[in-house]
Each structure stands twice: as structure tokens, then as C-alpha cells.
Design a protein around this motif. Structure first.
Motif, PDB file in Angstrom:
ATOM      1  N   ASN A  23     -12.049  50.920 -11.130  1.00 60.87           N
ATOM      2  CA  ASN A  23     -10.949  49.944 -11.172  1.00 60.87           C
ATOM      3  C   ASN A  23     -10.434  49.762 -12.603  1.00 60.87           C
ATOM      4  O   ASN A  23      -9.224  49.671 -12.832  1.00 60.87           O
ATOM      5  CB  ASN A  23     -11.416  48.600 -10.607  1.00 60.87           C
ATOM      6  N   GLN A  24     -11.373  49.732 -13.561  1.00 61.45           N
ATOM      7  CA  GLN A  24     -10.974  49.560 -14.957  1.00 61.45           C
ATOM      8  C   GLN A  24     -10.223  50.791 -15.468  1.00 61.45           C
ATOM      9  O   GLN A  24      -9.213  50.675 -16.169  1.00 61.45           O
ATOM     10  CB  GLN A  24     -12.207  49.306 -15.831  1.00 61.45           C
ATOM     11  N   LEU A  25     -10.705  51.983 -15.103  1.00 59.26           N
ATOM     12  CA  LEU A  25     -10.042  53.225 -15.524  1.00 59.26           C
ATOM     13  C   LEU A  25      -8.632  53.318 -14.953  1.00 59.26           C
ATOM     14  O   LEU A  25      -7.702  53.791 -15.608  1.00 59.26           O
ATOM     15  CB  LEU A  25     -10.867  54.433 -15.083  1.00 59.26           C
ATOM     16  N   LYS A  26      -8.480  52.869 -13.718  1.00 58.40           N
ATOM     17  CA  LYS A  26      -7.158  52.905 -13.073  1.00 58.40           C
ATOM     18  C   LYS A  26      -6.179  52.008 -13.812  1.00 58.40           C
ATOM     19  O   LYS A  26      -5.010  52.368 -14.006  1.00 58.40           O
ATOM     20  CB  LYS A  26      -7.283  52.485 -11.612  1.00 58.40           C
ATOM     21  N   MET A  27      -6.657  50.825 -14.236  1.00 58.62           N
ATOM     22  CA  MET A  27      -5.787  49.914 -14.982  1.00 58.62           C
ATOM     23  C   MET A  27      -5.436  50.466 -16.361  1.00 58.62           C
ATOM     24  O   MET A  27      -4.314  50.319 -16.830  1.00 58.62           O
ATOM     25  CB  MET A  27      -6.470  48.541 -15.126  1.00 58.62           C
ATOM     26  N   GLU A  28      -6.382  51.133 -17.001  1.00 63.07           N
ATOM     27  CA  GLU A  28      -6.165  51.637 -18.353  1.00 63.07           C
ATOM     28  C   GLU A  28      -5.257  52.859 -18.396  1.00 63.07           C
ATOM     29  O   GLU A  28      -4.389  52.978 -19.257  1.00 63.07           O
ATOM     30  CB  GLU A  28      -7.509  51.984 -19.006  1.00 63.07           C
ATOM     31  N   PHE A  29      -5.466  53.784 -17.465  1.00 63.55           N
ATOM     32  CA  PHE A  29      -4.759  55.063 -17.528  1.00 63.55           C
ATOM     33  C   PHE A  29      -3.599  55.186 -16.539  1.00 63.55           C
ATOM     34  O   PHE A  29      -2.831  56.145 -16.601  1.00 63.55           O
ATOM     35  CB  PHE A  29      -5.737  56.227 -17.298  1.00 63.55           C
ATOM     36  N   TYR A  68     -11.391  62.101 -20.892  1.00 65.35           N
ATOM     37  CA  TYR A  68     -11.831  60.800 -20.398  1.00 65.35           C
ATOM     38  C   TYR A  68     -13.322  60.512 -20.590  1.00 65.35           C
ATOM     39  O   TYR A  68     -13.749  59.377 -20.388  1.00 65.35           O
ATOM     40  CB  TYR A  68     -11.509  60.671 -18.896  1.00 65.35           C
ATOM     41  N   ARG A  71     -14.482  57.604 -23.013  1.00 61.76           N
ATOM     42  CA  ARG A  71     -14.164  56.263 -22.508  1.00 61.76           C
ATOM     43  C   ARG A  71     -15.098  55.887 -21.359  1.00 61.76           C
ATOM     44  O   ARG A  71     -15.582  54.746 -21.286  1.00 61.76           O
ATOM     45  CB  ARG A  71     -12.703  56.217 -22.042  1.00 61.76           C
ATOM     46  N   ILE A  75     -17.801  52.627 -21.277  1.00 67.84           N
ATOM     47  CA  ILE A  75     -17.771  51.591 -20.233  1.00 67.84           C
ATOM     48  C   ILE A  75     -19.125  51.519 -19.530  1.00 67.84           C
ATOM     49  O   ILE A  75     -19.652  50.433 -19.251  1.00 67.84           O
ATOM     50  CB  ILE A  75     -16.644  51.863 -19.221  1.00 67.84           C
ATOM     51  N   TYR A 226       2.324  61.738 -18.535  1.00 67.29           N
ATOM     52  CA  TYR A 226       0.922  61.484 -18.877  1.00 67.29           C
ATOM     53  C   TYR A 226       0.353  62.515 -19.853  1.00 67.29           C
ATOM     54  O   TYR A 226      -0.843  62.641 -20.006  1.00 67.29           O
ATOM     55  CB  TYR A 226       0.080  61.449 -17.589  1.00 67.29           C
TER      56      TYR A 226
END
Length: 477
Positions: A23-29, A68, A71, A75, A226
Motif C-alpha cells: 500500500n505504501q509503495l503504491k502511494m509513493e510510486f 525499487y 526503498r 521500509i 514513469y
């Protein structure tokens, strides 16, 4: 009975941590990058401080490591101090594949798509690295009915058919590229699908990508957005056979044409096969750069001409056989004489008749029944609207002359009817933008502007919508 898997609290915790990380990766990238490169990953095992994460292909593993991994590692460390190292491994998780670690949460397996996601760049990398998956051979889904066996050959398409068959059957490239072109609904896409399916079935060692020009454009735009252009290039330049349908869609897309040109050159120099289709010959494609036109002309250009009566008759009998219906000869003759624009319309008319018989069981196919079922289509065919007629009706409606409409005058009382006439010509005729433009002594860009303007005004201005609707009914009545 198979022993039920037992999950420990620690294992469930690891899986829950991975869900939170995703979920965090989706928000960041962003969703697109996440779906392309991170969503297919899954947790494999955690041993002695090493967290193993699975990627379905070597290509994807290397890409994730390069872009990736750092990162993800940071995390994980914050989530779980016991994790000292994150390791990426290749493991194809698909139906029927045994897993090395029996404790993997089955919900994680769902993250790995069993077939390529059309909007992700992942599907092309999967092609190059997972050839055992037949669905991964293609950028676009193939129509299984579009085969060489189901293609009806006649005088107007026999050359294109022979060329397509030769390319499909030959490992030594006979001509490169093969460029097929025709009007709408005459069989070029059928031949493209037939080539792809033939190679897939008879030479599975070759990597084939079939994709529309629109999809190629969208993937390239995402790659630019991207900053994944290196991956994009690698994906499209590593195939054995590249097939792109509807090349005309690349018109006026300068950056995409540049990338396509370099991909084209790279594949040709590597001895790979390129097969393309469009609605016009290379020389007649508006908005395509001259150097690309030259490349498109460098192989074999094969056109599919409009169908003749004998071919239409053959198509009807072939399709009737496939649909399992008896088609009387007088009905087949009537349809072949009446419906001449495209094989698509011809097939559509036959399917409507077949559906009518199926829903009203016991009804035989007769000429009277055919004329009744297809009365709207036949009326449209009998009533062909011309640009000349549109100009005349619009001029009368707005109380101006056709000569004024074709003039260079820009006064609102002349310019607006001219735009409406151009819009209706685009909507009610099969003429191309340049053909419409010539009727008004304008170029195709003026027609495009007029169409867009009228579309906007129809939404914004009720009186304009009423005028256009009234003119449409007047012309179609």
C-alpha cells in the motif's frame, strides 16, 4: 485428504506487513508503476534474517532490484527489525506450479496475474521470459475464429492472403516488413490474427507480440511518464515477430513515431519479422513522417480490395456453415448484392438473421423474413447521404448559398453552417477528412476543428443541438 496448511502468528504477521508495504509503495510510486512492477511480487520465505521476495521473471527481478529494492529494504527494516536483508528471486507462481515454501499465504498468489494485464508494461517482459504461458505471447487478445482456415479467399484478397500465409509459414523471412492495408471490415485484422495464431501453434519457440498501434502509444506514454523507456525498448526489441495493427493511429504522434522508427530499425537489423496493417497504403498515410513511410514501403505492401459478388457469396455460405444454419440461395444472393461495404456488415446481417431464427424457433429463413429483419440496415444502404446533399440542405436551412459555404468568408453566419455541414459529413458519410475538406476547399485539419467545435456546441447550446438534430433527421429521412 490433503493436510490443511497451518499458519503461525509470525507468518501471518509477515504477510500483513507485506500488504502494508504494498500500500505504501503504491502511494509513493503511483498505481501504474506499482501495477507494472511491484504488484506481481510476492513474499516467499523469511529465514535467518533474510526476506525472500519472488518475481515471476528474471527481467522483472532485475528491474525491481535496480529501481525499487533499496526503498523496499528500508521500509521492511522499519516494519520488522529482524529483517537484515531483502533478497529477490525468480519463481513462477501459476496454476499447477508447486511452491518451495508451503507456508505462503494463498492470498498473495493472487497478486501475480495468470495472464498479462493489457495496460501494464509487465506483460511484454513476461512474454520474453515465460514462453510456456501461451496467453503471454500477445499484447492483445486474439480472436480464435480468425484463422487461415476461416478466411474466405477471392480475387480481391488472394494476394494479401498468400503473402500472410508465406510469412506465417516461413522461418526464413521472405519480406520485411509485410504491410497489409484495406478499408474497414475487409479482413486485414483477420489475417493479422491468423498469422499470430499460426506461428503460436506451429513454432512456439518464437516470441510473437500482436498489439494495436493505440496500445503501443499508451505503453510508450506510460514509459515516458514513469521514466521506464529503457524497459519499454528492451521489451519491444527482444521479440521475434512484432505485429502492430492500425498503424494510422500513430499519425501526428511525433515522439511515438520516433520510438517506433528506432524499434523498427532495431528489429530489422536483428533479422526479426515485422507485420503491420493500416487503412491506407504507406504513401497515403497522413501525419506519418517521410522516413517512416520509407521504412513501411521497404518490404512487401499488399492491399485488400473491396469484395466482389462471388467473394461475398462465398463468405455468406462459410459463415452460415459455422453458425449451423441453412441459407437459401436466393437469400444469399440478395445479401451479397445488397451489402457491399464490408465483410463485417455482411457477417453482422447473417448473425441477426440467425438470432431471429433461434429466438423464434421453427421460422425458416426466407427472403421476406430477411428483408423484414434487416429493414433498418437495408434502408440505410438504399439511402446514401452525400456531401453535396449535406451542403445543399444545410445551406437551405441557414438561408445561405452553397457557394458561400465553400467560400473563404469567415463571417459567423457563414462559418457556423460550414462547420455544421462538415460535422454532418463526418457523421453521415464514410468519406475521409481530406475528402470532406476538398468539398469545402479546406484541408483536413479545418474539418477536424469544425467537428470538435460542433461537438462542444451541441453540449453547451440547446438551440445548436436542436438545429443539428433537425438537419440529421432531414438528411436521414
Amino acid at each position: 485428504m490433503a493436510e490443511e496448511a497451518i499458519y503461525t502468528d509470525e507468518e501471518l504477521s509477515i504477510n500483513e506487513q507485506w500488504d502494508e508495504i504494498c500500500n505504501q509503495l503504491k502511494m509513493e510510486f503511483g498505481a501504474t508503476a506499482f501495477d507494472s512492477w511491484l504488484k506481481p511480487l510476492s513474499v516467499s520465505s523469511f529465514d535467518n534474517g533474510v526476506m525472500n521476495i519472488c518475481a515471476p521473471t528474471t527481467f522483472m527481478k532485475n528491474w525491481v532490484i535496480a529501481h525499487y529494492s533499496e526503498r523496499i529494504h528500508r521500509i521492511w527494516e522499519r516494519k520488522n527489525p529482524d529483517i537484515k536483508q531483502v533478497k529477490f528471486v525468480v519463481q513462477n507462481i501459476s496454476a499447477g506450479t508447486s511452491l518451495n515454501n508451503a507456508h505462503i499465504d494463498s492470498s498473495l498468489i493472487k497478486r501475480v496475474p495468470s495472464s498479462p494485464t493489457p495496460q501494464s508494461l509487465y506483460n511484454i517482459s513476461n512474454i520474453a521470459n515465460n514462453r510456456s504461458d501461451s496467453e503471454s505471447y500477445f499484447g492483445s487478445k486474439l480472436n480464435n475464429t480468425f484463422t487461415f482456415d476461416n478466411f474466405v479467399v477471392g480475387k480481391t484478397n488472394e494476394f494479401a492472403y498468400a503473402a500472410a500465409r508465406k510469412v506465417a509459414e516461413s522461418r526464413n523471412i521472405p519480406f520485411n516488413p509485410l504491410f497489409l492495408y484495406s478499408g474497414v471490415g475487409l479482413g486485414k485484422t483477420h489475417l493479422m490474427h491468423a498469422i499470430a495464431q499460426y506461428i503460436k501453434q506451429n513454432d512456439p519457440s518464437r516470441t510473437v507480440v500482436y498489439i494495436s498501434a493505440e496500445q503501443f502509444l499508451l505503453k510508450f506514454v506510460n514509459a515516458l511518464r514513469y521514466k521506464d523507456t529503457d524497459a519499454f525498448k528492451e521489451q519491444f526489441r527482444s521479440v521475434d515477430v512484432l505485429m502492430i495493427d492500425d498503424v494510422q493511429f500513430l499519425a501526428n504522434k511525433t515522439k511515438t513515431q520516433d520510438e517506433f522508427f528506432y524499434t523498427f530499425t532495431s528489429l530489422i537489423e536483428s533479422g526479426k519479422q515485422i507485420i503491420l496493417s493500416a487503412d491506407k497504403s504507406p504513401n497515403d498515410l497522413d501525419g506519418i513522417e517521410s522516413r517512416l513511410k520509407s521504412r513501411l514501403n521497404s518490404g512487401l505492401v499488399a492491399d485488400i480490395m473491396p469484395t466482389d459478388f462471388d467473394l461475398r457469396l462465398g463468405i455468406l455460405h462459410k459463415k452460415a456453415e459455422q453458425l449451423g444454419i441453412e441459407l437459401p440461395e436466393n437469400v444469399a444472393t440478395f445479401l451479397a448484392q445488397k451489402i457491399t461495404a464490408s465483410t463485417r456488415e455482411l457477417e453482422g446481417s447473417l448473425k441477426r438473421i440467425a438470432a431471429h431464427c433461434m429466438l423464434l424457433s421453427g421460422h425458416e429463413i426466407t427472403l421476406d423474413m430477411t428483408q423484414d429483419v434487416l429493414k433498418d440496415m437495408l434502408h440505410s444502404i438504399d439511402r446514401k447521404t452525400t456531401i453535396d446533399e449535406i451542403q445543399k440542405k444545410v445551406a437551405e436551412y441557414f438561408n445561405i448559398s452553397v457557394k458561400e459555404m465553400q467560400s473563404s468568408r469567415r463571417a459567423r453566419n457563414v462559418a457556423r453552417p460550414r462547420q455544421i455541414a462538415m460535422y454532418l459529413a463526418k457523421q453521415l458519410t464514410s468519406r475521409s477528412l481530406p475528402e470532406i475538406g476538398r468539398k469545402f476547399d479546406r484541408d483536413h485539419t479545418t474539418v477536424m476543428h469544425a467537428v470538435r467545435k460542433v461537438e462542444e456546441l451541441i453540449v453547451e447550446d440547446t438551440s445548436m443541438a436542436e438545429s443539428v438534430d433537425a438537419l440529421r433527421h432531414l438528411l436521414e429521412s
